[in-house]
Scaffold this motif. Structure first.
Motif, PDB file in Angstrom:
ATOM      1  N   THR A  85       0.834  -1.204   0.000  1.00  0.00           N
ATOM      2  CA  THR A  85       0.000   0.000   0.000  1.00  0.00           C
ATOM      3  C   THR A  85       0.864   1.248   0.000  1.00  0.00           C
ATOM      4  O   THR A  85       0.583   2.198  -0.741  1.00  0.00           O
ATOM      5  CB  THR A  85      -0.913   0.009   1.237  1.00  0.00           C
ATOM      6  N   CYS A  86       1.904   1.235   0.791  1.00  0.00           N
ATOM      7  CA  CYS A  86       2.790   2.390   0.881  1.00  0.00           C
ATOM      8  C   CYS A  86       3.449   2.676  -0.467  1.00  0.00           C
ATOM      9  O   CYS A  86       3.436   3.802  -0.949  1.00  0.00           O
ATOM     10  CB  CYS A  86       3.845   2.153   1.958  1.00  0.00           C
ATOM     11  N   SER A  98       2.608   1.559  -3.548  1.00  0.00           N
ATOM     12  CA  SER A  98       1.683   1.871  -4.633  1.00  0.00           C
ATOM     13  C   SER A  98       1.115   3.280  -4.492  1.00  0.00           C
ATOM     14  O   SER A  98       0.949   3.989  -5.490  1.00  0.00           O
ATOM     15  CB  SER A  98       0.566   0.840  -4.709  1.00  0.00           C
ATOM     16  N   ALA A  99       0.829   3.709  -3.267  1.00  0.00           N
ATOM     17  CA  ALA A  99       0.343   5.074  -3.058  1.00  0.00           C
ATOM     18  C   ALA A  99       1.426   6.096  -3.385  1.00  0.00           C
ATOM     19  O   ALA A  99       1.141   7.149  -3.960  1.00  0.00           O
ATOM     20  CB  ALA A  99      -0.139   5.250  -1.623  1.00  0.00           C
ATOM     21  N   SER A 123       0.672   4.789   5.783  1.00  0.00           N
ATOM     22  CA  SER A 123       1.238   3.452   5.562  1.00  0.00           C
ATOM     23  C   SER A 123       2.679   3.373   6.030  1.00  0.00           C
ATOM     24  O   SER A 123       3.102   2.371   6.608  1.00  0.00           O
ATOM     25  CB  SER A 123       1.163   3.099   4.075  1.00  0.00           C
TER      26      SER A 123
END
Length: 54
Positions: free
Chosen positions: A4-5, A7-8, A48
């Protein structure tokens, strides 16, 4: 959480590049939407990263 970290962060970099290189015209409605998305993704990235730290 690492996925998540990252990709964000990648999405935020892509939106930032589109906004600040002139691909999207300043003042256009799409630029306003992208600015809000950039702010949201930055928040997700920070949250994240802090979750990874703990």
């Amino acid at each position: 959480m690492a996925t998540t970290c990252f990709s964000a962060a990648i999405a935020a970099l892509s939106i930032g590049a589109a906004l600040f290189t002139g691909i999207v015209q300043p003042g256009a409605p799409s630029a306003e939407i992208l600015s809000l998305a950039l702010a949201g993704l930055t928040g997700v990235t920070i949250a994240s990263a802090s979750a990874l730290d703990s």
